[in-house]
Enzyme design. Structure first.
Site, PDB file in Angstrom:
ATOM      1  N   TRP A  10       0.812  -1.223   0.000  1.00  0.00           N
ATOM      2  CA  TRP A  10       0.000   0.000   0.000  1.00  0.00           C
ATOM      3  C   TRP A  10       0.842   1.268   0.000  1.00  0.00           C
ATOM      4  O   TRP A  10       0.291   2.374  -0.121  1.00  0.00           O
ATOM      5  CB  TRP A  10      -0.951  -0.004   1.211  1.00  0.00           C
ATOM      6  CG  TRP A  10      -2.169  -0.861   1.020  1.00  0.00           C
ATOM      7  CD1 TRP A  10      -2.527  -1.535  -0.124  1.00  0.00           C
ATOM      8  CD2 TRP A  10      -3.199  -1.118   1.980  1.00  0.00           C
ATOM      9  NE1 TRP A  10      -3.707  -2.201   0.077  1.00  0.00           N
ATOM     10  CE2 TRP A  10      -4.151  -1.962   1.357  1.00  0.00           C
ATOM     11  CE3 TRP A  10      -3.411  -0.734   3.312  1.00  0.00           C
ATOM     12  CZ2 TRP A  10      -5.293  -2.414   2.027  1.00  0.00           C
ATOM     13  CZ3 TRP A  10      -4.549  -1.185   3.964  1.00  0.00           C
ATOM     14  CH2 TRP A  10      -5.478  -2.014   3.329  1.00  0.00           C
ATOM     15  N   HIS A  95      12.828  -2.413  -1.121  1.00  0.00           N
ATOM     16  CA  HIS A  95      12.008  -1.905  -2.222  1.00  0.00           C
ATOM     17  C   HIS A  95      12.794  -0.838  -2.983  1.00  0.00           C
ATOM     18  O   HIS A  95      13.545  -0.068  -2.389  1.00  0.00           O
ATOM     19  CB  HIS A  95      10.688  -1.324  -1.684  1.00  0.00           C
ATOM     20  CG  HIS A  95       9.719  -1.027  -2.778  1.00  0.00           C
ATOM     21  ND1 HIS A  95       9.799   0.122  -3.534  1.00  0.00           N
ATOM     22  CD2 HIS A  95       8.686  -1.745  -3.278  1.00  0.00           C
ATOM     23  CE1 HIS A  95       8.836   0.080  -4.457  1.00  0.00           C
ATOM     24  NE2 HIS A  95       8.149  -1.031  -4.314  1.00  0.00           N
ATOM     25  N   GLU A  97      11.991   1.924  -4.130  1.00  0.00           N
ATOM     26  CA  GLU A  97      11.782   3.301  -3.655  1.00  0.00           C
ATOM     27  C   GLU A  97      12.684   3.587  -2.459  1.00  0.00           C
ATOM     28  O   GLU A  97      13.197   4.702  -2.310  1.00  0.00           O
ATOM     29  CB  GLU A  97      10.292   3.513  -3.325  1.00  0.00           C
ATOM     30  CG  GLU A  97       9.473   3.609  -4.616  1.00  0.00           C
ATOM     31  CD  GLU A  97       8.021   3.178  -4.487  1.00  0.00           C
ATOM     32  OE1 GLU A  97       7.509   3.076  -3.363  1.00  0.00           O
ATOM     33  OE2 GLU A  97       7.394   2.925  -5.546  1.00  0.00           O
ATOM     34  N   GLU A 167      11.122  -6.622  -9.317  1.00  0.00           N
ATOM     35  CA  GLU A 167      10.348  -5.445  -9.714  1.00  0.00           C
ATOM     36  C   GLU A 167      11.219  -4.534 -10.578  1.00  0.00           C
ATOM     37  O   GLU A 167      11.995  -3.734 -10.045  1.00  0.00           O
ATOM     38  CB  GLU A 167       9.894  -4.670  -8.475  1.00  0.00           C
ATOM     39  CG  GLU A 167       9.012  -5.473  -7.548  1.00  0.00           C
ATOM     40  CD  GLU A 167       8.153  -4.571  -6.671  1.00  0.00           C
ATOM     41  OE1 GLU A 167       6.926  -4.680  -6.755  1.00  0.00           O
ATOM     42  OE2 GLU A 167       8.713  -3.741  -5.930  1.00  0.00           O
ATOM     43  N   GLY A 173       4.572   1.626 -11.067  1.00  0.00           N
ATOM     44  CA  GLY A 173       3.722   2.809 -11.057  1.00  0.00           C
ATOM     45  C   GLY A 173       3.654   3.536 -12.384  1.00  0.00           C
ATOM     46  O   GLY A 173       3.165   4.650 -12.460  1.00  0.00           O
TER      47      GLY A 173
HETATM   48  P1  PGA Z   1       2.803  -0.773  -8.839  1.00  0.00           P
HETATM   49  O1  PGA Z   1       3.866  -0.926  -7.621  1.00  0.00           O
HETATM   50  O2  PGA Z   1       1.972  -2.043  -8.819  1.00  0.00           O
HETATM   51  O3  PGA Z   1       1.998   0.441  -8.489  1.00  0.00           O
HETATM   52  O4  PGA Z   1       3.588  -0.652 -10.078  1.00  0.00           O
HETATM   53  C1  PGA Z   1       4.483  -2.155  -7.348  1.00  0.00           C
HETATM   54  C2  PGA Z   1       5.475  -1.998  -6.223  1.00  0.00           C
HETATM   55  O5  PGA Z   1       6.176  -0.981  -6.164  1.00  0.00           O
HETATM   56  O6  PGA Z   1       5.591  -2.892  -5.347  1.00  0.00           O
END
Ligand code: PGA
Length: 249
Positions: A10, A95, A97, A167, A173
């Site tokens: 989330w 992650h 990010e 990922e 995103g």
């Molecule tokens: P997303 O994000 O499904 O919005 O592309 C995936 C994630 O960052 O785990």
């Protein structure tokens, strides 16, 4: 033999009340999803309320991050034991990010993964290349390096409890998903790498795909040999959409 695992990330979305409302709509929609593991990773502030809302269900609770230390002067941080006490059975680490925005490196991520296992929380360890790295044909180098570094402290006898999330950064995103074939190619590479690094456990380790997973692409992704689940951001925020992903065909 690998039980599929569909996880909601989330990110920085939802208050306690919003999480409770989500659970109320979502749980009846996945009541028959007995053959898969369903996981929700809300923000830290929402873990306790969501734990209550999920108590009578099979859905697992996860955190989005952790500090490897058990306690001490680490302002703003959360310890593994705190997550254990809330009933978290999984926690996302590394992650992209966090790697990109907060400078997290593989050795820090490795310490987090090991600290989680010590509390019997399964780490979901994220790896993935940027667009520049993919275009420079460095995907396997980058992902292999992240696996070597981020899984460096996993004891061999606990390796099966680890979940790896592939990922590609360019797909997160953005609405751009890797094609099922592109994803499978990297997942197969990851499994081979895990075999060299961790031995026979590699066959049991679940590898999730993440990056713009949606109801209309999940079925084709999940049909790939080495794709054992999905880590879902944007499409996990609505109960109906995430339920469709959990109930993939
Ligand atoms: P997303 O994000 O499904 O919005 O592309 C995936 C994630 O960052 O785990």
């Amino acid at each position: 033999m690998r039980r599929p695992i569909l996880a909601a990330n989330w990110k920085m979305h939802k208050t306690c009340a919003e999480a409770q409302a989500f659970a109320e709509s979502f749980l009846p929609l996945v009541a028959h999803a007995n053959a898969v593991d369903v996981v929700i990773a809300p923000p830290f502030t929402t873990l306790s309320a969501l734990a209550d809302a999920l108590r009578a269900s099979q859905v697992h609770l996860a955190a989005q991050n952790v500090n490897p230390e058990e306690k001490g002067a680490f302002t703003g941080e959360i310890a593994p034991g705190m997550l254990e006490a809330l009933g978290c059975s999984y926690t996302i680490v590394g992650h992209s990010e966090r790697r990109a925005l907060y400078g997290e490196q593989d050795d820090f991520i490795a310490a987090k993964a090991a600290a989680l296992l010590a509390r019997n929380i399964r780490p979901i360890v994220c790896v993935g290349e940027t667009l520049d790295e993919r275009e420079a044909s460095r995907t396997f180098d980058v992902v292999g390096g992240q696996l070597t570094g981020s899984l460096a402290s996993i004891p061999a006898d606990r390796a099966e409890e680890v979940v790896v999330a592939y990922e590609p950064v360019w797909a997160i995103g953005t609405g751009k998903t890797a094609t099922p074939e592109m994803a499978q190619e990297v997942h197969a590479f990851i499994r081979e790498h895990l075999g060299k690094q961790l031995g026979a456990a590699a066959e049991a380790i679940r590898i999730q795909y993440g990056g713009s997973v949606k109801p209309d692409n999940v079925d084709a992704l999940m049909a790939q040999t080495d794709i054992d689940g999905a880590l879902v951001g944007g499409a996990s925020l609505e109960p109906e959409t995430f339920a469709r992903i959990v109930n993939f065909e």
